[in-house]
Enzyme design. Structure first.
Site, PDB file in Angstrom:
ATOM      1  N   TYR A  68      -4.659  18.469  -9.269  1.00 29.82           N
ATOM      2  CA  TYR A  68      -5.268  16.673  -8.945  1.00 29.82           C
ATOM      3  C   TYR A  68      -5.753  16.798  -9.408  1.00 29.82           C
ATOM      4  O   TYR A  68      -5.764  15.043  -9.385  1.00 29.82           O
ATOM      5  CB  TYR A  68      -5.144  17.812  -7.415  1.00 29.82           C
ATOM      6  CG  TYR A  68      -5.557  16.397  -6.318  1.00 29.82           C
ATOM      7  CD1 TYR A  68      -5.126  15.291  -5.779  1.00 29.82           C
ATOM      8  CD2 TYR A  68      -6.952  16.075  -6.121  1.00 29.82           C
ATOM      9  CE1 TYR A  68      -5.780  14.298  -4.857  1.00 29.82           C
ATOM     10  CE2 TYR A  68      -7.859  15.104  -5.340  1.00 29.82           C
ATOM     11  CZ  TYR A  68      -7.557  14.029  -4.484  1.00 29.82           C
ATOM     12  OH  TYR A  68      -8.070  13.179  -4.808  1.00 29.82           O
ATOM     13  N   SER A 111      -0.210   7.556   6.649  1.00 31.47           N
ATOM     14  CA  SER A 111      -1.891   8.085   7.159  1.00 31.47           C
ATOM     15  C   SER A 111      -2.966   8.301   6.270  1.00 31.47           C
ATOM     16  O   SER A 111      -2.760   7.189   5.736  1.00 31.47           O
ATOM     17  CB  SER A 111      -1.324   9.759   6.372  1.00 31.47           C
ATOM     18  OG  SER A 111      -2.184  10.206   5.466  1.00 31.47           O
ATOM     19  N   GLY A 112      -4.302   8.435   6.889  1.00 36.02           N
ATOM     20  CA  GLY A 112      -5.147   8.679   6.341  1.00 36.02           C
ATOM     21  C   GLY A 112      -5.796   6.909   5.877  1.00 36.02           C
ATOM     22  O   GLY A 112      -5.816   6.317   6.469  1.00 36.02           O
ATOM     23  N   ILE A 118       0.828  -1.004  -0.240  1.00 37.63           N
ATOM     24  CA  ILE A 118       0.252  -0.257   0.210  1.00 37.63           C
ATOM     25  C   ILE A 118       1.409   1.295  -0.278  1.00 37.63           C
ATOM     26  O   ILE A 118       1.249   1.431   0.879  1.00 37.63           O
ATOM     27  CB  ILE A 118      -0.730  -0.222   1.483  1.00 37.63           C
ATOM     28  CG1 ILE A 118      -1.431  -1.088   1.374  1.00 37.63           C
ATOM     29  CG2 ILE A 118      -2.022   1.903   1.340  1.00 37.63           C
ATOM     30  CD1 ILE A 118      -2.720  -1.385   2.841  1.00 37.63           C
ATOM     31  N   THR A 119       0.732   2.109  -0.797  1.00 37.98           N
ATOM     32  CA  THR A 119       1.746   3.402  -1.265  1.00 37.98           C
ATOM     33  C   THR A 119       0.722   4.260   0.048  1.00 37.98           C
ATOM     34  O   THR A 119      -0.251   4.592   0.109  1.00 37.98           O
ATOM     35  CB  THR A 119       1.644   3.711  -2.578  1.00 37.98           C
ATOM     36  OG1 THR A 119       0.800   4.456  -3.250  1.00 37.98           O
ATOM     37  CG2 THR A 119       2.100   2.875  -2.915  1.00 37.98           C
TER      38      THR A 119
HETATM   39  P1  NDP Z   1      -3.937  11.455   2.907  1.00 41.00           P
HETATM   40  O1  NDP Z   1      -2.253  13.060   3.270  1.00 41.00           O
HETATM   41  O2  NDP Z   1      -3.810  11.536   4.570  1.00 41.00           O
HETATM   42  O3  NDP Z   1      -2.199  10.360   3.178  1.00 41.00           O
HETATM   43  C1  NDP Z   1      -1.354  10.535   1.851  1.00 41.00           C
HETATM   44  C2  NDP Z   1      -0.142   9.692   1.666  1.00 41.00           C
HETATM   45  O4  NDP Z   1      -0.181   9.591   0.732  1.00 41.00           O
HETATM   46  C3  NDP Z   1       0.117  10.185   3.200  1.00 41.00           C
HETATM   47  O5  NDP Z   1       0.559   8.967   3.164  1.00 41.00           O
HETATM   48  C4  NDP Z   1       1.708  11.074   2.024  1.00 41.00           C
HETATM   49  O6  NDP Z   1       3.210  10.241   3.058  1.00 41.00           O
HETATM   50  C5  NDP Z   1       1.456   9.751   1.128  1.00 41.00           C
HETATM   51  N1  NDP Z   1       2.466  10.681   0.119  1.00 41.00           N
HETATM   52  C6  NDP Z   1       2.190  12.082  -0.106  1.00 41.00           C
HETATM   53  N2  NDP Z   1       3.782  12.306  -1.690  1.00 41.00           N
HETATM   54  C7  NDP Z   1       3.862  10.882  -1.171  1.00 41.00           C
HETATM   55  C8  NDP Z   1       5.568  10.581  -2.180  1.00 41.00           C
HETATM   56  N3  NDP Z   1       5.909  11.530  -3.084  1.00 41.00           N
HETATM   57  N4  NDP Z   1       5.836   9.685  -1.950  1.00 41.00           N
HETATM   58  C9  NDP Z   1       4.873   8.466  -0.518  1.00 41.00           C
HETATM   59  N5  NDP Z   1       3.985   8.579  -0.820  1.00 41.00           N
HETATM   60  C10 NDP Z   1       3.766   9.822  -0.447  1.00 41.00           C
HETATM   61  O7  NDP Z   1      -4.281  11.476   2.171  1.00 41.00           O
HETATM   62  P2  NDP Z   1      -5.444  10.332   2.176  1.00 41.00           P
HETATM   63  O8  NDP Z   1      -5.788   9.567   2.901  1.00 41.00           O
HETATM   64  O9  NDP Z   1      -6.824  11.543   1.485  1.00 41.00           O
HETATM   65  O10 NDP Z   1      -5.959   9.954   0.018  1.00 41.00           O
HETATM   66  C11 NDP Z   1      -5.275   8.997   0.262  1.00 41.00           C
HETATM   67  C12 NDP Z   1      -5.654   8.537  -1.414  1.00 41.00           C
HETATM   68  O11 NDP Z   1      -7.818   8.973  -1.051  1.00 41.00           O
HETATM   69  C13 NDP Z   1      -5.770   9.707  -2.302  1.00 41.00           C
HETATM   70  O12 NDP Z   1      -5.132   8.670  -3.480  1.00 41.00           O
HETATM   71  C14 NDP Z   1      -6.552  10.764  -1.979  1.00 41.00           C
HETATM   72  O13 NDP Z   1      -6.838  11.591  -3.651  1.00 41.00           O
HETATM   73  C15 NDP Z   1      -7.715   9.221  -2.410  1.00 41.00           C
HETATM   74  N6  NDP Z   1      -9.106  10.444  -1.796  1.00 41.00           N
HETATM   75  C16 NDP Z   1      -9.018  10.951  -0.828  1.00 41.00           C
HETATM   76  C17 NDP Z   1     -10.467  11.415  -0.950  1.00 41.00           C
HETATM   77  C18 NDP Z   1     -10.358  12.368   0.471  1.00 41.00           C
HETATM   78  O14 NDP Z   1     -11.734  12.999   1.142  1.00 41.00           O
HETATM   79  N7  NDP Z   1      -9.669  12.806   2.199  1.00 41.00           N
HETATM   80  C19 NDP Z   1     -11.292  10.958  -1.056  1.00 41.00           C
HETATM   81  C20 NDP Z   1     -10.860  10.925  -2.293  1.00 41.00           C
HETATM   82  C21 NDP Z   1     -10.152  10.161  -2.920  1.00 41.00           C
HETATM   83  P3  NDP Z   1       3.113  11.266   4.199  1.00 41.00           P
HETATM   84  O15 NDP Z   1       2.593  11.001   4.755  1.00 41.00           O
HETATM   85  O16 NDP Z   1       4.456  11.022   4.505  1.00 41.00           O
HETATM   86  O17 NDP Z   1       2.696  12.950   4.163  1.00 41.00           O
END
Ligand code: NDP
Length: 315
Positions: free
Chosen positions: A190, A12-13, A7-8
């Site tokens: 985005y 978080s989240g 899982i990439t």
């Molecule tokens: P978060 O910001 O909580 O999580 C994003 C994650 O991506 C973090 O773990 C972050 O790492 C990681 N990340 C960012 N840049 C990089 C990088 N260069 N290399 C490796 N990892 C990276 O957001 P969400 O959990 O909300 O988002 C997760 C997915 O869900 C995304 O694809 C988003 O588009 C999708 N999504 C979210 C919605 C929402 O309402 N939140 C709705 C619909 C889709 P770090 O912890 O180090 O910052």
């Protein structure tokens, strides 16, 4: 044996909640592919993920070298790969100026799409050779890239145009910072990247599903208004967005619930259909959702695949 799932962005989240949901079943070993090793370790610990059920491996999707390094490290571990979840994303709604990946691509599309595109391509053979009964490649999508929905119609709307900016390298020179060749807009970048994610899933399906039996799927997990995704938004937005989603649009979903949804797409025996974009209704039952015209455009998906191959050095 346990299933192995990468899982990439599991620090978080949604990614973390999914890692937790899968690890707690005792049937999965989760490889948390994260850019910040310590943050991921701490996050897993505070979520209470059993250390028998996960490891953290370094991956920075905003560097193609890092993607290749991660793939080498994973291959050297000798573990089979059963499911790959492309989840990580950056969102820069308030950025006035573009920022760029190590390879000089606009950051949102470079990370969310191109980093994952290379990762998925390089790991496809590992998925092919796994003997797991249901092998899957999941790319997290979003409603915001789908202009056939209300949320997808909030400006600036996603639009890849004829991909001229992408063909120009997404480098910020010669009006090539945005995929469609337009002016830089962080929120649009985005949304464009999410359209790329959904088109890529379908193109994988068309090219590889029949031959490999791998299930290719995308999903909209619901509006998880509390995640770090909104960290760069203005404070007032961050204060009001969760209650707005909870009480007005009613699209709100908790991180825990969203993690359970994505975990279903990873492991539920009933969700093996390939080429599908999953969503959930108010009672949290999954259904096959319709994509917008652009996000299901076959010709655009093919073109995006070819241009992306060039940019990441596969063609
Ligand atoms: P978060 O910001 O909580 O999580 C994003 C994650 O991506 C973090 O773990 C972050 O790492 C990681 N990340 C960012 N840049 C990089 C990088 N260069 N290399 C490796 N990892 C990276 O957001 P969400 O959990 O909300 O988002 C997760 C997915 O869900 C995304 O694809 C988003 O588009 C999708 N999504 C979210 C919605 C929402 O309402 N939140 C709705 C619909 C889709 P770090 O912890 O180090 O910052």
């Amino acid at each position: 044996r346990k299933g192995n799932v990468i899982i990439t962005g599991a620090s978080s989240g949604l990614g973390l909640a999914t890692a937790k949901a899968l690890a707690d079943t005792g049937k999965w070993h989760v490889i948390m592919a994260c850019r910040d090793f310590l943050k991921a370790q701490r996050a897993a610990k505070s979520a209470g993920i059993d250390k028998e059920n996960f490891i953290v491996m370094h991956l920075d999707l905003s560097s193609l070298d890092s993607v290749r390094q991660f793939v080498d490290n994973f291959k050297r571990s000798g573990k089979p790969l059963d499911v790959l979840v492309c989840n990580a994303a950056v969102y820069q709604p308030t950025a006035k100026e573009p920022s760029f990946t190590a390879d000089g691509f606009e950051l949102s599309v470079g990370t969310n799409h191109l980093g994952h595109f290379l990762l998925a391509r390089l790991l496809l053979d590992d998925l092919k050779t796994s003997d797991y009964p249901s092998k899957r490649l999941i790319i997290v999508g979003s409603i915001t890239g789908n202009t056939n929905t209300l949320a997808g119609n909030v400006p600036p709307k996603a639009n890849l145009g004829d991909l001229r900016g992408m063909a120009g390298g997404l480098s910020g020179t010669n009006s090539s910072v945005m995929i469609d060749g337009g002016e830089f807009d962080g929120a649009k970048a985005y949304k464009d990247s999410k359209v790329c994610n959904m088109l890529t899933m379908q193109e994988f399906h068309r090219r590889y599903h029949e031959e490999t039996g791998i299930t290719f799927a995308s999903l909209y997990p619901g509006c998880i208004a509390t995640t770090g995704l909104f960290r760069e938004h203005i404070p007032l937005f961050r204060l009001l967005f969760p209650p707005f989603q909870k009480y007005i649009t009613k699209g709100y979903v908790s991180e825990e619930e969203s993690g359970k949804r994505l975990a279903q797409v990873v492991g539920e025996p009933s969700l093996t259909k390939s080429g599908v974009y999953w969503s959930w209704n108010k009672t949290s039952a999954s259904f096959e959702n319709q994509l917008s015209e652009e996000a299901s455009d076959v010709e655009k998906a093919r073109k995006l695949w070819e241009v992306s191959e060039k940019l990441v050095g596969l063609a």
